[in-house]
Design a protein around this motif. Sequence first.
Motif, short mmCIF file in Angstrom:
data_model
loop_
_atom_site.label_atom_id
_atom_site.label_comp_id
_atom_site.label_asym_id
_atom_site.label_seq_id
_atom_site.Cartn_x
_atom_site.Cartn_y
_atom_site.Cartn_z
N ALA A 190 51.11 28.20 46.76
CA ALA A 190 52.35 28.76 47.37
C ALA A 190 51.93 30.06 48.41
CB ALA A 190 53.73 28.31 45.84
N ALA A 191 51.62 30.45 47.41
CA ALA A 191 51.80 32.00 47.87
C ALA A 191 50.50 31.78 49.11
CB ALA A 191 50.01 32.57 46.69
N HIS A 192 49.57 30.81 49.04
CA HIS A 192 48.96 30.12 50.02
C HIS A 192 49.85 29.68 51.37
CE1 HIS A 192 44.49 30.80 48.24
NE2 HIS A 192 44.58 30.58 49.16
N LEU A 193 50.93 29.16 50.70
CA LEU A 193 52.21 28.57 51.79
C LEU A 193 52.80 29.29 52.63
CD1 LEU A 193 52.03 25.00 50.32
CD2 LEU A 193 51.53 25.44 52.36
N ASP A 194 53.25 30.49 52.12
CA ASP A 194 53.95 31.50 52.04
C ASP A 194 53.93 31.87 53.65
OD1 ASP A 194 55.23 34.21 52.02
OD2 ASP A 194 55.12 35.27 50.14
N PRO A 195 55.00 31.71 54.58
CA PRO A 195 54.86 31.89 55.61
C PRO A 195 54.32 33.84 56.01
CG PRO A 195 56.95 30.99 55.30
CD PRO A 195 56.21 31.76 54.04
N GLY A 196 54.81 34.99 54.86
CA GLY A 196 54.51 36.05 54.98
C GLY A 196 52.95 36.41 55.35
N HIS A 197 51.93 35.48 54.81
CA HIS A 197 50.35 35.39 54.50
C HIS A 197 49.67 34.16 55.42
CE1 HIS A 197 50.78 38.24 51.52
NE2 HIS A 197 51.79 36.97 50.54
N THR A 198 50.68 33.98 56.42
CA THR A 198 50.12 33.04 57.49
C THR A 198 49.15 33.31 58.66
OG1 THR A 198 52.40 31.73 57.28
CG2 THR A 198 50.21 31.54 59.38
N GLY A 199 48.97 34.49 58.75
CA GLY A 199 48.38 35.37 59.27
C GLY A 199 48.23 34.67 60.86
N PRO A 200 46.62 34.66 61.52
CA PRO A 200 46.03 33.94 62.53
C PRO A 200 46.67 31.86 62.27
CG PRO A 200 44.46 34.66 61.08
CD PRO A 200 45.71 35.45 60.85
N GLY A 201 46.74 31.72 60.72
CA GLY A 201 46.96 30.52 60.65
C GLY A 201 45.52 29.57 59.96
N PRO A 202 46.21 28.15 59.71
CA PRO A 202 46.39 27.03 59.50
C PRO A 202 47.84 27.86 58.44
CG PRO A 202 45.14 26.13 59.17
CD PRO A 202 44.44 27.66 59.64
N ILE A 203 49.42 26.99 58.20
CA ILE A 203 50.10 27.81 57.25
C ILE A 203 49.89 26.77 55.98
CG2 ILE A 203 52.50 26.87 56.24
CD1 ILE A 203 53.58 27.11 59.02
#
Length: 603
Positions: free
Chosen positions: A372-385
């Motif tokens: 879930a932390a990896h899927l958090d949009p706040g941590h997307t950076g350059p991607g991928p989601i």
Amino acid sequence: MPRIRSVTTTAAAKAAAKATAKATTEIDRRALLTATTAVTLSAGIGYALGPAGETRAAAHPATAPVHANSRKAPAAPLAPYTRGTTLASIAAATATGPGYRRLGDGPAWTRAVRTELAPAHPRREAKRTALAAFVQFTDLHLVDVQHPLRYEYLRSQTASAWRPQEALSVAGAVALVERVNALRGAPVTASPLHFVMTTGDNTDNNARSELDWFLKAMSGGRIRPNTGDPRHYEGVQNSDIPLYWHPDAALRDTDKREHHFPRIPGFLDAAISELRSPGLNLPWYSTVGNHDSLPGGCYAPADPYFAEFAVGGRKLMDLDTATGKAIWDNVQGGGDPKGKAFKELLRSHTRKMRHVTPDASRAPFTPAEYIAAHLDPGHTGPGPIGHGYTQANLATATQYYAFRVSDDVLGISLDTTDPAGHYEGSIGTTQLDWLTDQLKKADHRGDHVIVFSHHTSKTMRNLREDPTRPGEHRHGGEELTALLAAHRPVLAWVNGHSHKNDITPHPGEDGAGTGFWEISTASHVDFPQLARVIEIADNHDGTLSVFTTLIESSAPHRTDFADLTQTGLAALYRELSFNAPGSRATLSGAPGDRNTELVLQKG
């Protein structure tokens, strides 16, 4: 057969194509062939393939929440190039002899051509075209050095229990991100670098605080590597216990007395001060390791005692040698996977514990929270989601996936951690069956495959039953090696865990077939603190080449004890790791484990 194709019409790809077209008048025929091939490849923002067959397009860079500090990659250079790699220079001691040694610029490592799996035909360079290029990070071990569950007091038994450089792990990781951002494409083929893959042990204590620091280091943000009291450090390095290096104090601790470690006033305040990561300017993917899943990297998760202790206000900092040896011998032998003896130790030494400030951010994270932390949009950076993980991983409680690297290359990330406990790994039958299916499909499509995991083939001997999947069999390194060798698409198995550079050829089944290379890379916590650029190229002569090029962080080799800036701390991180008592001088590996060309037969 139709393929699942990578996104190739991104703004980044268009910019790369424009830059390449402009440069064609300045490069020779071979470089032109390489570069124009490379720009047709994905920049790593493709499709993630979930464990249940879910296919989800990753975020398009025009719409994804890219961190504001992420920089554009420089234009691709003429190939080959060496700048910023260990082909140009490495950190090395400026003097010989005992005691603390300073680092400076050392001699470069050359490239070794390895032909155990196929011959290296002459003139292959003139015909070569790039298929993919990426960077491997492994064993970052971002450490909350004040965490109550850490067992620094076992330092006399194992150097990995506590390292003098650990308080600077975040600064070191950010400097590694900066190095990758400055690389001008792939060193041999000039292909754009498509992505970065971390192969586990991204955190050290399975703590939420560390997971937050890792995600911000990779995708960008401000990080304060401090827990507990926000005003000052509370840990073993100001404990007045001589076992540990006390950088700020005049205390004649063991490291100062026997190894001539320096006194650096202000070190601890600087180590827990806020720093800033620009975030990678490449897409990045994540693979899980035992330190990400298990308390201490070796005990079965979800124990309420450990969870409560982690966020509490007591910390054991000192232990007699005999008791410590008994505990560590038990851990090494796999005799305490659930941490029963470790809990008994903590309970029996309550009176010796010191008070620290409780902190809920030190709580362990579950596999679901990790995804879930990896899927958090706040941590997307350059991607991928999700950085490889999808909603299907949450739904099926899995941490393995496949993703499209380029039109011709598939990446597969495995979860080799055994939830039953112990630091060695294995995979369950469900995952093995999924992997087998992925390899069969890749063979049918004509894909090449790169497999990623944390554990190596030699460290997958832990076959304890997963308590969350009762009755399911576990499979070790020998079985996994045989499976990969039996499938033509597999070119390489890229992993970490051992903290050592080691490249091993695995012939095809019964000595036939293409075979594959196992590429194990040194950690970024122990010296020499390296990462790897890996390139795949078609030689158009019946062979493929996998190139490996080691890189250091962007920190200067020379240090200044008065420089406690973010850059200065990253340089100290490397120098302290070089001087750490008990560190192994063999982690660099032999020349054939470093910068290489690994030749394979094309299937």
